[in-house]
Write an enzyme that holds these catalytic residues in place. Structure first.
Site, short mmCIF file in Angstrom:
data_model
loop_
_atom_site.label_atom_id
_atom_site.label_comp_id
_atom_site.label_asym_id
_atom_site.label_seq_id
_atom_site.Cartn_x
_atom_site.Cartn_y
_atom_site.Cartn_z
N TYR A 14 0.73 -1.13 0.23
CA TYR A 14 0.19 -0.09 0.18
C TYR A 14 0.81 1.27 0.11
CZ TYR A 14 -3.64 3.17 2.11
OH TYR A 14 -4.55 4.15 2.59
N PRO A 33 -3.95 12.19 5.05
CA PRO A 33 -4.77 12.13 6.24
C PRO A 33 -4.00 10.92 7.11
CG PRO A 33 -5.99 11.50 4.39
CD PRO A 33 -4.53 11.42 3.88
N HIS A 41 -10.28 -1.24 9.73
CA HIS A 41 -9.27 -0.18 10.61
C HIS A 41 -9.57 -0.45 12.11
CE1 HIS A 41 -8.44 1.88 6.86
NE2 HIS A 41 -7.23 1.65 6.99
#
Ligand code: NAP
Ligand code: GDP
Length: 324
Positions: free
Chosen positions: A146, A173, A189
């Protein structure tokens, strides 16, 4: 951008419009009175186009002819999904981002705002992290797929500017959460996975199992705050260099503190256990929001406890159709 005669001056295509941040932006511009005359907003999901496919990407851009793009679509997931699927996080995100940025270029899109993340910064670093440090060392081993794919957005933005003068930029972010998030226990998450686990532990009168030690620190930001900030970035922020969108360093909390707030919000009084045999991921990734504060010194973030309560309430109310 306003129009004197009601014509559209800014047609904004939001990729990933059905996700956590997409839904927050939609709420900001469609319902909270933030929409401006002369702006048209279009929110798309994978049902409108699979952005892994260049022809589908071109077709959806042809259909909507955007002047501006907020690019959110991505393969997204929590620590444990990333650890299992680093290759797919790398390949999918590289392809989606290349398709979206190249198609935006081909179709003359004026501005693209993409999303990086504070978890893509170097693992071995000094703190706090700032926008200049993205490429200064390998990312944490848990999420390198990622991370490298996301870092390439910044490289692409610089190259599009150097070669074509495009003002394509990105925001960074920290950990986002809120309504419409993915509450799946294995893939989501931390906050939303824990909300789901806590809800079930309360319902079934069982122990709440938290993965890892609870010691890592995170800067959590409520999705509605990110939504407002990203609309500002689209309208006002003119740099190609990315900008960190985060609460301050003083607002960092431990996973343990966050779990306790969730338990309080959901009125869970049972036992909480920490499984220290599982990875903690990055111990911290403390980010500096000084650049954001220079632009927006008065921006008010939703207090963390309040945002946790709002998200828990949304989850309980929408349990039957939330992403679990
Ligand atoms: P999310 O809730 O998981 O939403 C992902 C969005 O991407 C959905 O709209 C999904 O569409 C779309 N999508 C995924 N694969 C696609 C494909 N192949 N073609 C078209 N659309 C596709 O994610 P999020 O949390 O809102 O994240 C938005 C962006 O912010 C991402 O770029 C992410 O990396 C970044 N970000 C997130 C966080 C965080 O904590 N959540 C932190 C930093 C940065 P469907 O609904 O149709 O599947
Ligand atoms: P990260 O911030 O990019 O590492 O991603 P996450 O949002 O997945 O947060 C991971 C942190 O939360 C790690 O320290 C985990 O040990 C901790 N954690 C505790 N329980 C869970 C859980 O159920 N799911 C997830 N994703 N993380 C958890």
């Amino acid at each position: 951008m306003a129009s004197q005669n009601g014509s559209v001056l800014m047609r904004v295509l939001v990729t990933g419009g059905s996700g956590l941040i997409g839904k927050a932006i939609e709420q900001v511009v469609m319902r909270d009175g933030e929409k401006r005359e002369g702006e048209q907003w279009i929110f798309i999901s994978s049902k409108d186009a699979d952005l892994l496919d260049l022809e589908q990407t071109r077709a959806v851009f042809e259909k909507h002819r955007p002047t501006h793009v907020i690019h959110l679509a991505a393969k997204v997931g929590g620590l444990y999904l990333q650890m299992r699927e680093n290759l797919h996080f790398l390949r999918d995100n590289l392809r989606i981002n290349d398709n979206v940025l190249w198609t935006a270029h081909e179709m003359g899109v004026t501005k693209v705002v993409s999303c990086l993340s504070s978890c893509i910064f170097p693992d071995k670093t000094t703190y706090p992290i700032d926008e200049t440090m993205i490429h200064l060392g390998p990312p944490h081993e848990s999420n390198y797929g990622y991370s490298y794919a996301k870092r390439m957005i910044d490289v692409q933005n610089r190259a599009y500017f150097a070669q074509y003068g495009h003002r394509y930029t990105a925001v960074i972010p920290t950990n986002v959460f809120g309504p419409h998030d993915n509450f799946n226990e294995a893939e989501g998450h931390v906050l939303t996975a824990i909300m789901n686990k806590t809800y079930k532990a309360k319902r079934n009168n069982t122990t709440l199992n938290v993965w890892g030690s609870g010691k890592p620190l995170r800067q959590f930001i409520y999705s509605m705050d990110i939504g407002r900030l990203m609309v500002w970035v689209l309208r006002e922020y003119d740099e190609v260099d990315p900008i960190i969108l985060s609460v301050g360093e003083e607002d960092e909390v431990s996973i343990r503190q966050a779990v306790e707030m969730i338990a309080e919000a959901l009125e869970f009084k049972g036992k909480i256990e920490y499984d220290t045999s599982l990875s903690d991921g990055q111990l911290k990734k403390t980010a500096n929001n000084a650049k954001l504060r220079r632009y927006l010194p008065d921006f008010t973030f939703t207090p963390f406890r309040e945002a946790v309560k709002l998200t828990c309430d949304w989850f309980v109310k929408n349990y039957d159709h939330a992403r679990t």
